[in-house]
Scaffold this motif. Structure first.
Motif, PDB file in Angstrom:
ATOM      1  N   LEU A 130     -30.653 -88.965  21.950  1.00  0.00           N
ATOM      2  CA  LEU A 130     -30.254 -88.362  23.082  1.00  0.00           C
ATOM      3  C   LEU A 130     -28.653 -88.523  22.974  1.00  0.00           C
ATOM      4  O   LEU A 130     -28.173 -88.869  23.935  1.00  0.00           O
ATOM      5  N   LYS A 131     -28.082 -88.559  21.853  1.00  0.00           N
ATOM      6  CA  LYS A 131     -26.573 -89.144  21.750  1.00  0.00           C
ATOM      7  C   LYS A 131     -25.620 -88.669  22.929  1.00  0.00           C
ATOM      8  O   LYS A 131     -24.972 -89.439  23.340  1.00  0.00           O
ATOM      9  N   HIS A 132     -25.612 -87.377  23.151  1.00  0.00           N
ATOM     10  CA  HIS A 132     -24.681 -86.737  23.958  1.00  0.00           C
ATOM     11  C   HIS A 132     -25.027 -87.312  25.506  1.00  0.00           C
ATOM     12  O   HIS A 132     -23.941 -87.246  26.069  1.00  0.00           O
ATOM     13  N   ALA A 133     -26.338 -87.356  25.610  1.00  0.00           N
ATOM     14  CA  ALA A 133     -26.610 -87.771  27.100  1.00  0.00           C
ATOM     15  C   ALA A 133     -26.261 -89.048  27.263  1.00  0.00           C
ATOM     16  O   ALA A 133     -25.680 -89.370  28.421  1.00  0.00           O
ATOM     17  N   TRP A 134     -26.437 -89.736  26.462  1.00  0.00           N
ATOM     18  CA  TRP A 134     -25.858 -91.380  26.535  1.00  0.00           C
ATOM     19  C   TRP A 134     -24.287 -91.611  26.760  1.00  0.00           C
ATOM     20  O   TRP A 134     -23.838 -92.571  27.306  1.00  0.00           O
ATOM     21  N   THR A 135     -23.563 -90.273  26.361  1.00  0.00           N
ATOM     22  CA  THR A 135     -22.136 -90.561  26.538  1.00  0.00           C
ATOM     23  C   THR A 135     -21.862 -90.249  27.830  1.00  0.00           C
ATOM     24  O   THR A 135     -20.624 -90.704  28.217  1.00  0.00           O
ATOM     25  N   HIS A 136     -22.560 -89.881  28.719  1.00  0.00           N
ATOM     26  CA  HIS A 136     -22.397 -89.655  30.095  1.00  0.00           C
ATOM     27  C   HIS A 136     -22.842 -90.875  31.010  1.00  0.00           C
ATOM     28  O   HIS A 136     -23.000 -91.008  32.531  1.00  0.00           O
ATOM     29  N   VAL A 137     -23.276 -92.099  30.255  1.00  0.00           N
ATOM     30  CA  VAL A 137     -23.753 -93.315  30.991  1.00  0.00           C
ATOM     31  C   VAL A 137     -22.663 -94.060  31.032  1.00  0.00           C
ATOM     32  O   VAL A 137     -22.141 -94.417  29.954  1.00  0.00           O
ATOM     33  N   PRO A 138     -21.962 -94.453  32.169  1.00  0.00           N
ATOM     34  CA  PRO A 138     -21.039 -95.363  32.423  1.00  0.00           C
ATOM     35  C   PRO A 138     -21.115 -96.831  31.665  1.00  0.00           C
ATOM     36  O   PRO A 138     -22.237 -97.248  31.417  1.00  0.00           O
TER      37      PRO A 138
END
Length: 286
Positions: A130-138
């Motif tokens: 879930l590459k795009h979801a991980w970009t929302h993790v600080p």
């Protein structure tokens, strides 16, 4: 009154499920730890002998070991399903962050059982993709997750994780997988009988010491207060997710990953055409 209490708990559970991301992480970690310790504290010495948890009638001869193993799988599946069922990619990222924060709390409580379950879920291909979801993790939470991965490095027979176990003090919930693999190693690496046909008491002593050293931890429990609403939420979710297998979760994650992809910009040729049309309109006005 009992019916009213059950109704109140059910109402609270529904509210928590609706806004799960806002539930206090420490509160969740405490209840997860209480559930894990309950299963661990119930294990009997005889369940740890002869690889009873692998037999056909394992739920009869090693019910509590099996309950702890099942709990691990339920916990890992719950983390995966909760993340995948999020309605938006941003919320998915917030949930990944939340589970990392809960894992940090579990580590502080020496709950190595669910800590490993969380790591297993977050490192699984279904969540990793879930590459795009991980970009929302600080960044700071990503760093914490990397620290967790160092703990679970498999080099030298999971040396880092074993060191963590040795240095931790009770109350503690050991990771079942590590404990059981050590018992298997002792049983399969040493013959039951010596060459002269006598019983290999050295093997029995090693087994007994390995089991006793772990079950000794059952004597020191956690002093957290039980939160029936949180525990009910967990148990209900475990039941809901019970039929989800690894293949289904992975296929579902493939679809989720596609949905998470940002909307592509307009075709470059259309953009150029639109730009040219605007310039011509401006020129004609002059």
């Amino acid at each position: 009154r009992k019916i009213e209490k059950v109704s109140d708990i059910h109402s609270t559970v529904n509210k928590m499920r609706y806004d799960f991301v806002k539930i206090d992480n420490r509160r969740l970690a405490e209840q997860i730890t209480l559930l894990d310790f309950k299963y661990f504290a119930a294990i009997k010495k005889r369940e740890c002998l002869g690889q009873a948890w692998k037999h056909r009638n394992k739920y009869e001869i090693a019910p509590n070991v099996c309950a702890l193993i099942d709990s691990f799988n339920q916990m890992s599946r719950w983390v995966q399903a909760t993340i995948l069922l999020a309605k938006t990619v941003k919320l998915r990222g917030r949930l990944i962050k939340k589970f990392i924060k809960i894992a940090v709390e579990l580590l502080s409580m020496n709950n190595f059982q669910s800590l490993c379950a969380f790591h297993s879920a977050l490192s699984s291909s279904a969540i990793h993709k879930l590459k795009h979801a991980w970009t929302h993790v600080p960044a700071k939470h990503l760093a914490r997750f990397e620290d967790m991965r160092v703990i679970f490095n498999t080099q030298n027979n999971m040396q880092n994780f074993r060191k963590l176990h040795r240095e931790a003090h009770a109350p503690l919930v050991p990771y079942t997988g590590l404990f059981l693999s050590d018992l298997i190693s002792i049983e399969e690496g040493n013959q039951k009988h010596k060459d002269d046909g006598t019983v290999n008491f050295s093997r029995l002593m090693r087994l007994s010491q390995a089991i006793d050293s772990r079950l000794l931890l059952q004597r020191t429990g956690y002093e957290f207060q039980e939160d029936l609403a949180v525990q009910s939420l967990l148990m209900e979710d475990f039941k809901i997710n019970a039929k989800l297998d690894a293949d289904y979760i992975y296929k579902f994650s493939v679809d989720v990953a596609k949905r998470d992809q940002p909307v592509k910009k307009k075709n470059s040729m259309l953009a150029m055409f639109s730009r040219d049309k605007t310039l011509k309109t401006r020129h004609s006005k002059k």
